[in-house]
Design a protein around this motif. Structure first.
Motif, PDB file in Angstrom:
ATOM      1  N   VAL A 102      19.988 -24.863  22.410  1.00 27.15           N
ATOM      2  CA  VAL A 102      21.310 -24.724  21.790  1.00 27.15           C
ATOM      3  C   VAL A 102      21.133 -24.436  20.308  1.00 27.15           C
ATOM      4  O   VAL A 102      20.393 -25.129  19.605  1.00 27.15           O
ATOM      5  CB  VAL A 102      22.148 -26.007  21.994  1.00 27.15           C
ATOM      6  CG1 VAL A 102      23.453 -25.937  21.254  1.00 27.15           C
ATOM      7  CG2 VAL A 102      22.375 -26.240  23.466  1.00 27.15           C
ATOM      8  N   TYR A 103      21.828 -23.403  19.843  1.00 28.59           N
ATOM      9  CA  TYR A 103      21.776 -23.045  18.433  1.00 28.59           C
ATOM     10  C   TYR A 103      22.802 -23.860  17.649  1.00 28.59           C
ATOM     11  O   TYR A 103      23.933 -24.029  18.086  1.00 28.59           O
ATOM     12  CB  TYR A 103      22.075 -21.553  18.264  1.00 28.59           C
ATOM     13  CG  TYR A 103      22.050 -21.105  16.833  1.00 28.59           C
ATOM     14  CD1 TYR A 103      20.843 -20.907  16.168  1.00 28.59           C
ATOM     15  CD2 TYR A 103      23.224 -20.900  16.137  1.00 28.59           C
ATOM     16  CE1 TYR A 103      20.811 -20.513  14.862  1.00 28.59           C
ATOM     17  CE2 TYR A 103      23.206 -20.497  14.814  1.00 28.59           C
ATOM     18  CZ  TYR A 103      21.999 -20.302  14.180  1.00 28.59           C
ATOM     19  OH  TYR A 103      21.969 -19.916  12.869  1.00 28.59           O
ATOM     20  N   GLY A 104      22.414 -24.376  16.500  1.00 32.03           N
ATOM     21  CA  GLY A 104      23.334 -25.101  15.639  1.00 32.03           C
ATOM     22  C   GLY A 104      23.122 -26.601  15.694  1.00 32.03           C
ATOM     23  O   GLY A 104      22.285 -27.116  16.434  1.00 32.03           O
ATOM     24  N   ARG A 105      23.901 -27.295  14.902  1.00 28.62           N
ATOM     25  CA  ARG A 105      23.789 -28.746  14.797  1.00 28.62           C
ATOM     26  C   ARG A 105      24.493 -29.420  15.971  1.00 28.62           C
ATOM     27  O   ARG A 105      25.640 -29.124  16.282  1.00 28.62           O
ATOM     28  CB  ARG A 105      24.413 -29.215  13.493  1.00 28.62           C
ATOM     29  CG  ARG A 105      24.339 -30.700  13.296  1.00 28.62           C
ATOM     30  CD  ARG A 105      24.997 -31.087  11.996  1.00 28.62           C
ATOM     31  NE  ARG A 105      25.127 -32.510  11.893  1.00 28.62           N
ATOM     32  CZ  ARG A 105      24.244 -33.301  11.300  1.00 28.62           C
ATOM     33  NH1 ARG A 105      23.181 -32.785  10.740  1.00 28.62           N
ATOM     34  NH2 ARG A 105      24.439 -34.602  11.250  1.00 28.62           N
ATOM     35  N   ILE A 106      23.788 -30.343  16.592  1.00 32.71           N
ATOM     36  CA  ILE A 106      24.346 -31.150  17.675  1.00 32.71           C
ATOM     37  C   ILE A 106      24.618 -32.537  17.107  1.00 32.71           C
ATOM     38  O   ILE A 106      23.723 -33.178  16.568  1.00 32.71           O
ATOM     39  CB  ILE A 106      23.371 -31.231  18.876  1.00 32.71           C
ATOM     40  CG1 ILE A 106      23.155 -29.841  19.451  1.00 32.71           C
ATOM     41  CG2 ILE A 106      23.909 -32.172  19.933  1.00 32.71           C
ATOM     42  CD1 ILE A 106      22.113 -29.794  20.548  1.00 32.71           C
ATOM     43  N   HIS A 107      25.841 -32.990  17.232  1.00 32.72           N
ATOM     44  CA  HIS A 107      26.218 -34.269  16.645  1.00 32.72           C
ATOM     45  C   HIS A 107      25.886 -35.445  17.542  1.00 32.72           C
ATOM     46  O   HIS A 107      25.495 -36.504  17.063  1.00 32.72           O
ATOM     47  CB  HIS A 107      27.713 -34.273  16.304  1.00 32.72           C
ATOM     48  CG  HIS A 107      28.073 -33.239  15.294  1.00 32.72           C
ATOM     49  ND1 HIS A 107      27.775 -33.342  13.978  1.00 32.72           N
ATOM     50  CD2 HIS A 107      28.692 -32.044  15.432  1.00 32.72           C
ATOM     51  CE1 HIS A 107      28.187 -32.294  13.317  1.00 32.72           C
ATOM     52  NE2 HIS A 107      28.765 -31.471  14.198  1.00 32.72           N
ATOM     53  N   GLU A 108      26.067 -35.284  18.841  1.00 33.03           N
ATOM     54  CA  GLU A 108      25.821 -36.389  19.767  1.00 33.03           C
ATOM     55  C   GLU A 108      25.456 -35.829  21.135  1.00 33.03           C
ATOM     56  O   GLU A 108      25.995 -34.816  21.573  1.00 33.03           O
ATOM     57  CB  GLU A 108      27.072 -37.254  19.885  1.00 33.03           C
ATOM     58  CG  GLU A 108      26.891 -38.517  20.682  1.00 33.03           C
ATOM     59  CD  GLU A 108      28.145 -39.383  20.670  1.00 33.03           C
ATOM     60  OE1 GLU A 108      28.110 -40.392  21.397  1.00 33.03           O
ATOM     61  OE2 GLU A 108      29.122 -39.051  20.000  1.00 33.03           O
TER      62      GLU A 108
END
Length: 115
Positions: A102-108
């Motif tokens: 997954v591209y990008g920031r994962i918060h949880e």
């Protein structure tokens, strides 16, 4: 000790135009043989399975190759992850493979369980 009754990765035909025999010289077929023989997957294998499952439009749990579907359900777990205020569901080998796919920031990330 490993579970001796673990399900096997299967390959089935999903297209009428597919060849009579499933492909044996592709990466997905080699991974299927590795899992079915009881071998352990390394990081590269887990990342490949997760990316391939995420990037196809035919199945949420398999890898399509030339009209044949390699169903990796026994290897995958379902995850919910939060990204930019939205929740998404994805099948992945583990959390690390999910982060690589997954591209990008994962918060949880929340594990739902086996499929």
């Amino acid at each position: 000790m490993k579970n001796q009754f673990m399900q096997k990765v299967v390959c089935y035909r999903f297209s009428d135009t597919a060849a009579a025999e499933p492909p044996t010289n592709c990466y997905a077929a080699r991974l299927m043989e590795k899992v079915n023989s009881g071998g352990c997957l390394n990081r590269e294998d887990k990342n490949y399975i997760t990316r391939a499952v995420r990037n196809n439009s035919f199945s949420r749990r398999g890898i399509p190759v030339m009209g044949w579907m390699f169903d990796f359900s026994p290897v995958l777990k379902r995850y919910l992850f939060s990204q930019y205020g939205q929740w998404y569901e994805l099948c992945a080998a583990d959390k690390t493979a999910l982060r690589h796919a997954v591209y990008g920031r994962i918060h949880e990330i929340v594990e739902i369980g086996r499929i």
